[in-house]
Scaffold this active site. Sequence first.
Site, PDB file in Angstrom:
ATOM      1  N   CYS A   7     -52.053   7.536  25.852  1.00  0.00           N
ATOM      2  CA  CYS A   7     -52.342   9.170  24.957  1.00  0.00           C
ATOM      3  C   CYS A   7     -52.822  10.166  25.313  1.00  0.00           C
ATOM      4  CB  CYS A   7     -53.839   9.177  23.861  1.00  0.00           C
ATOM      5  SG  CYS A   7     -54.121   7.224  22.723  1.00  0.00           S
ATOM      6  N   GLY A   9     -50.069  11.994  27.822  1.00  0.00           N
ATOM      7  CA  GLY A   9     -48.925  12.850  28.832  1.00  0.00           C
ATOM      8  C   GLY A   9     -49.056  13.431  26.739  1.00  0.00           C
ATOM      9  N   GLN A  74     -58.229  11.397  31.660  1.00  0.00           N
ATOM     10  CA  GLN A  74     -57.419  11.641  32.723  1.00  0.00           C
ATOM     11  C   GLN A  74     -57.024  12.849  32.975  1.00  0.00           C
ATOM     12  OE1 GLN A  74     -53.421   9.488  32.735  1.00  0.00           O
ATOM     13  NE2 GLN A  74     -52.832   8.904  34.084  1.00  0.00           N
ATOM     14  N   GLY A  79     -49.757   8.634  36.412  1.00  0.00           N
ATOM     15  CA  GLY A  79     -49.066   7.479  35.610  1.00  0.00           C
ATOM     16  C   GLY A  79     -49.739   6.323  35.150  1.00  0.00           C
ATOM     17  N   GLY A 130     -36.937  -0.587  30.743  1.00  0.00           N
ATOM     18  CA  GLY A 130     -37.506  -1.990  31.540  1.00  0.00           C
ATOM     19  C   GLY A 130     -36.821  -3.791  30.834  1.00  0.00           C
ATOM     20  N   HIS A 308     -38.258  29.151  -2.429  1.00  0.00           N
ATOM     21  CA  HIS A 308     -37.070  29.155  -3.090  1.00  0.00           C
ATOM     22  C   HIS A 308     -35.412  29.037  -2.349  1.00  0.00           C
ATOM     23  CE1 HIS A 308     -39.080  32.788  -2.677  1.00  0.00           C
ATOM     24  NE2 HIS A 308     -37.651  33.178  -2.254  1.00  0.00           N
ATOM     25  N   ALA A 384     -33.880  38.288   9.324  1.00  0.00           N
ATOM     26  CA  ALA A 384     -32.843  38.064   8.002  1.00  0.00           C
ATOM     27  C   ALA A 384     -31.199  37.278   8.561  1.00  0.00           C
ATOM     28  CB  ALA A 384     -32.499  38.861   7.296  1.00  0.00           C
TER      29      ALA A 384
END
EC number: 2.7.7.23
Length: 411
Positions: A7, A9, A74, A79, A130, A308, A384
């Site tokens: 998790c 990256g 990490q 890698g 891959g 709206h 705007a």
Amino acid sequence: MDAIILCAGKGTRLHPITESRPKPMIPIAGKPIIEHIIEKIENHVEKIYLIVGYQKEKIIDYFKDNPKIEYILQEKQLGTGHAVLTAKNFIKGDFLVLNGDVIFEDSIDEILNYENAVSLSNVDNPENFGVIELGYDNKIINLLEKPKKEEITSNLINAGIYKLQNSVFGILENLAPSERGEIELTDALKKLIENGKLHGVELKGYWNDIGHPWDVLSANNHFLNKIISKVSGKIENTVSITGNVIIEEGAVIKPNSVIEGPAIIKSGSIVGPLAYVRPNTVLMKNTFVGNSSEIKGSIIFENTKIPHLSYVGDSIIGANCNFGCNTITANLRFDDKPVIVNIKGKPVKSVRKLGAIIGDCVKTGIQVSFMPGVKIGSNSLIGANCLIDRDIEQESFVYKKDELVITKKRN
């Protein structure tokens, strides 16, 4: 057996949504990608180690009450193999490894029957992954990373789900860095293939590698079509609800609004009056869709207001945004060809219908229009009457310099 989920990256191909959150925390059908993964494996493992890095606090805070989950930092993203190695001192036996950005339906039961195995998926575009070649008895005989089309021998690809023996850590420790200067998990897999020790298990159900914004919407659509209706919020008079719809407690649907499922409306959200929520839409917590606004096939993150006369189609809108009256996201080209999206400086074909991808804390003035596939960086202001036909970097202020001419009226 324990599990490792990668998790750490940054998920740069998913900017601007990942400018404010790690990729595994992007919601699919109302809950983060990584939560879908954890639900698939938690009954098979004792501990789940999340390898965290980029914006780790968002992950840690969300799962703080789950006793099975521990976190390993990490510090440098060197890698996938390096990420797995950070867990070496915590893992004592066989283990699972899962990429934190894959979402799938199948059970992992079959992969557990092998000492070393990789889940495979049959895809139409194997050149982006891959590619795996299977031999006798489901043994993998070749793994080719992102091959040229003429090199492709199979439509089976590495699906990012692994069952491995503890001895793999020794292989990883002895690997030389790749051309990118990283320790690659796939290089360790190739060592196992050379020794005839890696099997492949094909996933038969839905699988998606969440790499681009349209992958988020595609996965969201798929899992929304699995939901079962549950209406717990407040439904006021003359509201029409059809299809499978989840409306959480604390949500309010005001008069003359139409909700067409599949859709999820989370707690604290207000819809209407006279609003139209079309299929494949998720409104996260505390969102507001106001008078005569229409939302279709989109994910609207927490605390965002679309008050709206606005239209949001096939879009991802970040948290804490506020749209001025008559903000429109276009989602279709005149020629019906795939919408082109700029990904890391390169034009990439996406899908036929794609609206805007808008980061957190973006505000628009009245009558702002977004062309298909544009991305708006976080914390930007759009003045705007602007027509946005290109990507806008985060922290930008965009406005239009029209000259207002005032003269004396003629008699």
